[in-house]
Write an enzyme that holds these catalytic residues in place. Structure first.
Site, PDB file in Angstrom:
ATOM      1  N   LEU A  94      34.918  -0.041   1.721  1.00 31.01           N
ATOM      2  CA  LEU A  94      36.597  -0.382   1.574  1.00 31.01           C
ATOM      3  C   LEU A  94      37.274   1.008   2.489  1.00 31.01           C
ATOM      4  O   LEU A  94      38.355   1.476   2.087  1.00 31.01           O
ATOM      5  CB  LEU A  94      36.772   0.163   0.006  1.00 31.01           C
ATOM      6  CG  LEU A  94      35.878  -0.552  -1.014  1.00 31.01           C
ATOM      7  CD1 LEU A  94      36.519  -0.040  -2.369  1.00 31.01           C
ATOM      8  CD2 LEU A  94      36.005  -1.952  -0.869  1.00 31.01           C
ATOM      9  N   CYS A  95      36.625   0.774   3.721  1.00 29.23           N
ATOM     10  CA  CYS A  95      37.395   1.880   4.734  1.00 29.23           C
ATOM     11  C   CYS A  95      37.522   3.116   4.190  1.00 29.23           C
ATOM     12  O   CYS A  95      38.679   3.789   4.564  1.00 29.23           O
ATOM     13  CB  CYS A  95      38.770   1.179   5.109  1.00 29.23           C
ATOM     14  SG  CYS A  95      38.736  -0.353   6.031  1.00 29.23           S
ATOM     15  N   ALA A  96      36.551   3.683   3.340  1.00 29.14           N
ATOM     16  CA  ALA A  96      36.607   4.954   2.861  1.00 29.14           C
ATOM     17  C   ALA A  96      35.243   5.551   2.918  1.00 29.14           C
ATOM     18  O   ALA A  96      34.759   5.963   1.878  1.00 29.14           O
ATOM     19  CB  ALA A  96      37.329   5.024   1.433  1.00 29.14           C
ATOM     20  N   HIS A 142      40.419   5.368   6.006  1.00 26.15           N
ATOM     21  CA  HIS A 142      40.079   5.727   7.300  1.00 26.15           C
ATOM     22  C   HIS A 142      41.636   5.819   8.008  1.00 26.15           C
ATOM     23  O   HIS A 142      41.528   6.563   8.899  1.00 26.15           O
ATOM     24  CB  HIS A 142      39.336   4.541   7.971  1.00 26.15           C
ATOM     25  CG  HIS A 142      37.832   4.503   7.463  1.00 26.15           C
ATOM     26  ND1 HIS A 142      36.997   3.387   7.995  1.00 26.15           N
ATOM     27  CD2 HIS A 142      37.205   5.620   6.410  1.00 26.15           C
ATOM     28  CE1 HIS A 142      36.003   3.914   7.139  1.00 26.15           C
ATOM     29  NE2 HIS A 142      35.696   4.825   6.485  1.00 26.15           N
TER      30      HIS A 142
END
Lengths: 390, 131
Positions: free
Chosen positions: A340-342, A116
């Site tokens: 996982l911020c993705a 992100h």
């Protein structure tokens, strides 16, 4: 390499029995880095570049040397290094600066694999100028139409997938595009040479490289510095203020206010520590990751998304990532679960959540064996639960 | 049994267990949760970073609440079993009197505070909202 000798240099392992396999999130710190922070705050703390006394002058020289050490590590010049809070801030600085200079319908090219931190700044600053944000798998020929900047992660924080940055940077430059590399997940596992890559902007966070939290590095190629506009305005960035401010024309323009000197010196120490054995250590962690991948594949029904760098993400047909990480946590094994911020990458894979295991050179084969035992135990437990449900 | 007594019963069952035993217990109750997979759709979805929740509530004749819920996590399914046991067939008025504060007896090691505060709290709000 004697891993037990290496571990002795990390106080964390003397103070806890935790099997720490969340190194892609943050690394443990060697004693030498912790000592450097203590030394700084015990004996060297002063105001950088502003004091007219010896301590301040000495600190300025130390920070200058640290900038040189950090620059050398990635084969940059020291005046091409900007200190930020972290890679996120660095990417925000680049995205806000570049997007403001593009025109409607110009395009920002990202990969599908972005964290992100290298996605949201482009989305938000890009939207303000109605830019097209295009994502690509970087597996086939790319549509370079209207692309003004390519910003990609060298290594996916989700599954360790790498992109051939050198190849794509060359391609991008052929199409007059600026290039940005997010090396945050990559920097601890591979050597980085910004000159060989010929990249325009590259960033990473210190805490993923055995340094302190709160310090990031942005490399900006000398002839591309004019593209940047400060995110923050304040002390230390002007030559003079008369009728209007006359700003400095170097990296200092992007470091307004008091920088985190302790963290910079800690990161310098971490890099010196790594440089002594870097090649041997990264080879060790790759071998350990290979061993783990093999054990998972042969002894369990967990699926590893991708196998390349020392980052393995697991999914299971019957067990959610949350349950895996909770069970491992109860067994004193630290891993990470979630998107996982993705999130865009997980959407592409049609996954909601994964359980990530990420290695460092201080992890041991014994720790991997314990992990595998726990995964087998969990499979048994959940298997019998499904029997009950039937 | 009164709603507060049900809460007390679950508190007593959970409070003296260590995190390992709580994990085991929640897995056990997960296997007792009746799941209607049809509720796994956007309409009933409560998204989260680590887990997903789905909840569908019905109120018959403005009276007591019927709850269907699910999660991708078995541990959380165990928690949902308890939530359902406590709040189902109760009136909205009763449900609103007893928020999820009782959940502090479930260890942080087993259910993250973040999941209690966000996902499960949103689920409770959905249950206590009424139609």
């Amino acid at each position: 390499m004697n891993v037990h000798e290496v571990r002795k240099q990390f106080p964390f392992f003397e103070n806890t029995s935790c099997i720490y396999l969340d190194n892609a999130a943050t690394t443990q710190k060697p004693k030498i880095v912790i000592d450097r922070l203590t030394q700084y705050y015990s004996c060297e703390n002063a105001n950088l570049n502003r004091g007219d006394y010896l301590l301040s002058n000495e600190l300025s020289n130390k920070i200058k040397k640290a900038r040189e050490t950090i620059a050398d590590f990635i084969h940059a010049r020291s005046d091409e290094i900007i200190f930020t809070k972290n890679a996120t801030e660095a990417l925000n600085l680049v995205a806000s600066s570049l997007c403001s200079q593009f025109n409607e319908h110009d395009c920002v090219l990202l990969s599908y694999y972005e964290h992100h931190a290298n996605y949201l700044p482009w989305i938000e600053h890009g939207n303000k100028k109605r830019l097209e944000i295009r994502q690509d798998s970087f597996e086939r020929k790319i549509d370079w139409n209207h692309v003004k900047v390519m910003s990609i992660s060298a290594l996916s924080n989700v599954d360790g997938r790498t992109l051939d940055c050198k190849k794509w940077i060359q391609e991008a430059h052929k199409h007059d595009c600026l290039t940005v590399i997010d090396a945050t997940a990559y920097i601890a596992h591979e050597r980085v040479n910004v000159k060989e890559l010929d990249v325009d902007f590259l960033c990473f966070s210190g805490h993923k490289l055995y340094g302190p939290q709160g310090i990031g590095v942005l490399y900006v190629k000398k002839d591309k510095q004019s593209y940047l506009k400060p995110l923050l305005y304040g002390g230390g960035i002007v030559e003079d203020i008369t009728s209007k401010p006359i700003y400095k024309n170097n990296y200092e323009l992007f470091e307004a206010g008091t920088v985190d000197c302790g963290a910079i010196l800690g990161l310098e120490t971490a890099i010196k520590f790594l440089q002594e054995n870097f090649d041997e250590w990264i080879e060790y962690e790759k071998n350990l990751s290979d061993y783990c991948w093999h054990e998972i594949k042969t002894k369990t029904h967990f699926r590893v998304l991708y196998h390349n760098e020392p980052i393995l993400s697991l999914v299971h047909d019957k067990i959610s990532a949350y349950d895996i990480s909770k069970f491992l946590s109860l067994n004193n094994i630290a891993v990470r679960c979630g998107h996982l911020c993705a999130k865009p990458y997980l959407n592409v894979m049609n996954l909601k959540s994964v359980c990530r295991i990420s290695f460092s050179f201080y992890n041991t084969k014994q720790e991997v064996d314990n992990l595998i035992k726990c995964l087998c135990k969990l499979e048994d437990k959940i298997g019998s639960l499904y029997e009950i449900r039937k | 049994m009164k709603l507060e007594n049900k809460i007390e019963k679950w508190r007593n069952e959970l409070k003296d267990l260590d995190s390992f035993d709580q994990f085991e217990l929640l897995l056990k109750y997960a296997s007792h949760l009746n799941i209607n997979e049809n509720i796994q759709c956007e309409k009933y979805h409560i998204p989260g970073c680590k887990i997903d929740l789905w909840v569908k509530c019905k109120q018959k004749n403005n009276a007591n609440v019927l709850i269907e819920c699910d999660s991708d996590s078995l541990v959380i399914q165990g928690v949902l079993y308890i939530i359902k046991d406590i709040y189902e067939f109760e009136s909205l008025e009763e449900i609103r009197k007893f928020p999820l504060k009782w959940m502090d007896c479930i260890c942080e090691q087993v259910v993250y505070e973040d999941i209690k505060k966000n996902g499960l709290e949103k689920l409770y709000k959905e249950i206590s909202r009424g139609e």
